[in-house]
Design a protein around this motif. Structure first.
Motif, PDB file in Angstrom:
ATOM      1  N   ARG A  94      10.731   6.036   1.967  1.00 14.42           N
ATOM      2  CA  ARG A  94       9.275   5.850   1.960  1.00 14.42           C
ATOM      3  C   ARG A  94       8.839   4.552   2.646  1.00 14.42           C
ATOM      4  NH1 ARG A  94       8.066   6.040  -3.623  1.00 14.42           N
ATOM      5  NH2 ARG A  94       6.321   4.728  -3.005  1.00 14.42           N
ATOM      6  N   GLU A  95       9.797   3.645   2.897  1.00 14.43           N
ATOM      7  CA  GLU A  95       9.439   2.435   3.652  1.00 14.43           C
ATOM      8  C   GLU A  95       9.134   2.773   5.121  1.00 14.43           C
ATOM      9  OE1 GLU A  95      12.589  -0.454   3.085  1.00 14.43           O
ATOM     10  OE2 GLU A  95      12.685   0.064   0.963  1.00 14.43           O
ATOM     11  N   LEU A  96       9.671   3.905   5.576  1.00 18.23           N
ATOM     12  CA  LEU A  96       9.484   4.306   6.981  1.00 18.23           C
ATOM     13  C   LEU A  96       8.171   5.085   7.075  1.00 18.23           C
ATOM     14  CD1 LEU A  96      13.200   5.319   7.479  1.00 18.23           C
ATOM     15  CD2 LEU A  96      12.081   3.298   8.453  1.00 18.23           C
ATOM     16  N   SER A  97       7.090   4.340   7.060  1.00 16.32           N
ATOM     17  CA  SER A  97       5.745   4.907   6.948  1.00 16.32           C
ATOM     18  C   SER A  97       5.300   5.582   8.246  1.00 16.32           C
ATOM     19  CB  SER A  97       4.771   3.780   6.624  1.00 16.32           C
ATOM     20  OG  SER A  97       4.771   2.852   7.707  1.00 16.32           O
ATOM     21  N   GLU A  98       4.205   6.297   8.163  1.00 13.40           N
ATOM     22  CA  GLU A  98       3.626   6.893   9.373  1.00 13.40           C
ATOM     23  C   GLU A  98       3.224   5.802  10.362  1.00 13.40           C
ATOM     24  OE1 GLU A  98       3.703  10.016  10.358  1.00 13.40           O
ATOM     25  OE2 GLU A  98       4.868  10.276   8.541  1.00 13.40           O
TER      26      GLU A  98
ATOM     27  N   ASP B  75       8.641   2.807  -9.427  1.00  8.05           N
ATOM     28  CA  ASP B  75       8.604   3.112  -7.994  1.00  8.05           C
ATOM     29  C   ASP B  75       9.715   2.322  -7.272  1.00  8.05           C
ATOM     30  OD1 ASP B  75       6.516   4.137  -5.684  1.00  8.05           O
ATOM     31  OD2 ASP B  75       7.639   2.342  -5.119  1.00  8.05           O
ATOM     32  N   PRO B  76      10.516   2.993  -6.429  1.00 11.24           N
ATOM     33  CA  PRO B  76      11.653   2.302  -5.786  1.00 11.24           C
ATOM     34  C   PRO B  76      11.248   1.168  -4.853  1.00 11.24           C
ATOM     35  CG  PRO B  76      11.409   4.559  -4.962  1.00 11.24           C
ATOM     36  CD  PRO B  76      10.476   4.431  -6.125  1.00 11.24           C
ATOM     37  N   LEU B  77      10.049   1.217  -4.329  1.00 15.66           N
ATOM     38  CA  LEU B  77       9.596   0.109  -3.470  1.00 15.66           C
ATOM     39  C   LEU B  77       9.145  -1.064  -4.337  1.00 15.66           C
ATOM     40  CD1 LEU B  77       9.752   2.465  -1.475  1.00 15.66           C
ATOM     41  CD2 LEU B  77       7.671   1.619  -0.404  1.00 15.66           C
ATOM     42  N   LEU B  78       8.469  -0.724  -5.435  1.00 15.79           N
ATOM     43  CA  LEU B  78       8.004  -1.766  -6.355  1.00 15.79           C
ATOM     44  C   LEU B  78       9.187  -2.535  -6.940  1.00 15.79           C
ATOM     45  CD1 LEU B  78       5.592  -3.018  -7.965  1.00 15.79           C
ATOM     46  CD2 LEU B  78       6.008  -1.258  -9.703  1.00 15.79           C
ATOM     47  N   ARG B  79      10.239  -1.814  -7.314  1.00 18.06           N
ATOM     48  CA  ARG B  79      11.395  -2.468  -7.948  1.00 18.06           C
ATOM     49  C   ARG B  79      11.985  -3.584  -7.074  1.00 18.06           C
ATOM     50  NH1 ARG B  79      14.318  -0.850 -12.251  1.00 18.06           N
ATOM     51  NH2 ARG B  79      16.306  -1.448 -11.327  1.00 18.06           N
ATOM     52  N   GLN B  80      11.883  -3.422  -5.771  1.00 18.89           N
ATOM     53  CA  GLN B  80      12.497  -4.411  -4.874  1.00 18.89           C
ATOM     54  C   GLN B  80      11.753  -5.740  -4.836  1.00 18.89           C
ATOM     55  OE1 GLN B  80      13.627  -2.709  -0.946  1.00 18.89           O
ATOM     56  NE2 GLN B  80      12.963  -0.782  -1.808  1.00 18.89           N
ATOM     57  N   VAL B  81      10.482  -5.728  -5.265  1.00 13.36           N
ATOM     58  CA  VAL B  81       9.674  -6.946  -5.146  1.00 13.36           C
ATOM     59  C   VAL B  81       9.248  -7.529  -6.486  1.00 13.36           C
ATOM     60  CG1 VAL B  81       8.851  -6.479  -2.811  1.00 13.36           C
ATOM     61  CG2 VAL B  81       7.583  -5.531  -4.754  1.00 13.36           C
TER      62      VAL B  81
ATOM     63  N   VAL C   2      16.717   2.115  -6.960  1.00 15.66           N
ATOM     64  CA  VAL C   2      15.987   2.139  -5.682  1.00 15.66           C
ATOM     65  C   VAL C   2      16.524   3.259  -4.790  1.00 15.66           C
ATOM     66  CG1 VAL C   2      15.461   0.855  -3.547  1.00 15.66           C
ATOM     67  CG2 VAL C   2      15.427  -0.323  -5.760  1.00 15.66           C
ATOM     68  N   ASN C   3      17.846   3.243  -4.561  1.00 13.24           N
ATOM     69  CA  ASN C   3      18.421   4.222  -3.630  1.00 13.24           C
ATOM     70  C   ASN C   3      19.806   4.688  -4.065  1.00 13.24           C
ATOM     71  OD1 ASN C   3      19.895   1.948  -3.124  1.00 13.24           O
ATOM     72  ND2 ASN C   3      19.163   1.640  -1.023  1.00 13.24           N
TER      73      ASN C   3
ATOM     74  N   ASN D 119       0.809  -1.222   0.000  1.00 13.00           N
ATOM     75  CA  ASN D 119       0.000   0.000   0.000  1.00 13.00           C
ATOM     76  C   ASN D 119       0.844   1.274   0.000  1.00 13.00           C
ATOM     77  OD1 ASN D 119      -2.566  -1.133  -0.174  1.00 13.00           O
ATOM     78  ND2 ASN D 119      -2.586  -1.599   2.012  1.00 13.00           N
ATOM     79  N   LEU D 120       2.156   1.137   0.197  1.00 12.63           N
ATOM     80  CA  LEU D 120       3.043   2.312   0.129  1.00 12.63           C
ATOM     81  C   LEU D 120       3.523   2.567  -1.300  1.00 12.63           C
ATOM     82  CD1 LEU D 120       5.317   1.596   3.255  1.00 12.63           C
ATOM     83  CD2 LEU D 120       3.356   3.159   3.115  1.00 12.63           C
TER      84      LEU D 120
END
Ligand code: SF4
Length: 317
Positions: A215-219, A56-62, A243-244, A47-48
């Protein structure tokens, strides 16, 4: 009946995305393929992800499709864990510390993972506990136990409490280190009970989180990490192309970590596992980025740039 707060993470784990079709549907894409290293994406992480951004850098990891680039330097298992494993489930590389494979399960399957081909059946510290415990008892120079995996926080709170209690009984052990990605990608894992177990341990507890992007460090994560106020929090990242691998991404990650009471610890170069070639950042670029980080951030915000030689064996660059 709704799950208690301490059990919500189990329910969240069961709801993870695990199959290419459902991922392609969820992210409105066609890039997911079923592979030998199965897909696993917790919804709290999914959901992030910005579904409108294919990069998206989070999407690329998975994303599970393997690299089409083939490099002979990449192999199925680049780290030689077996050479330093005197008993099953325990890796002993440095005199003062041992690493235990405490679980084969992870909350997320990171597609760059160096252990994606690891034989967990041959390395299980829990089912081989008597031998593991005897080895540690008989080696009194060991003062630190590291729980790794997989992800040790995929164990239930009760199992973790039992394991930590057993480690606490070994007189010469002073420090417990836990390596975990699940605390970040599934913040519901930071239950009140887990916080009690870690904060009230007789040992000095260090939790080394694994976060690659700010962005992995969500609210949601920010709202629960302060429960862990009795332990030391560090972070390790893997330097990943797309990604980073920019000054901005690494700087914002360090600053966000620090604002949450977490110190950047290691920035790992990619372990060369077949199929992960598209994540590789060259040594030259990595050193340049690290130099720029040092020039732009206070020293305590700059993680050490390292390459894994073997599990728990690092070369500083
Ligand atoms: S959480 Fe760690 S061990 Fe698990 S897949 Fe990701 S990198 Fe590998």
């Amino acid at each position: 009946m709704s799950p208690s707060k301490n059990n919500l993470w189990h329910q969240n784990a069961r709801a993870s995305l695990k199959e290419a079709n459902s991922c392609n549907e969820f992210f409105q894409t066609d890039v997911f393929e079923n592979q030998s290293f199965p897909i696993k994406i917790p919804l709290e992480f999914a959901n992030l992800i910005d579904k409108d951004n294919p990069n998206d850098p989070l999407l690329r990891q998975v994303i599970s499709s393997k690299s089409k680039l083939k490099d002979p330097e990449f192999s199925l298992s680049p780290l030689e864990d077996d050479r330093h494993s005197p008993v099953s489930g325990l890796i002993h590389k440095y005199p003062n510390r041992v690493l235990l494979i405490a679980s084969r399960v992870c909350a997320i399957h990171c597609q760059y993972c160096f252990r994606q081909n690891f034989d967990y059946q041959q390395h299980d510290a829990i089912s081989n506990w008597i031998q593991v415990e005897n080895y540690i008892i008989n080696n009194s120079q060991i003062n630190e136990v590291i729980l790794s995996g997989g992800d040790p926080l995929s164990l239930s709170d009760d199992k973790l409490e039992l394991l930590i209690g057993n480690i606490e009984k070994i007189k010469h052990i002073k420090t417990l280190r836990i390596h975990s990605r699940s605390a970040v990608v599934t913040p519901s894992r930071i239950t009140d009970k887990l916080a009690d177990i870690l904060n009230n341990s007789k040992l000095s507890v260090v939790l080394v989180l694994h976060t690659n992007h700010m962005r992995e460090l969500s609210e949601q994560f920010a709202s629960v990490v302060n429960k862990l106020d009795g332990i030391t929090l560090l972070n390790q990242s893997v330097l990943l192309k797309g990604v980073n691998d920019s000054l901005e991404s690494l700087s914002t990650l360090s600053l966000r970590l620090f604002s949450l009471g977490i110190l950047p610890y290691y920035l790992h170069l990619l372990d060369k596992v077949s199929g992960t070639e598209h994540f590789l950042v060259s040594d030259k670029r990595a050193k340049q980025l690290h130099k720029e980080l040092k020039a732009n951030l206070s020293g305590y915000l700059v993680p050490k740039l390292v390459r894994d030689k073997n599990t728990e064996s690092k070369v500083w660059l």
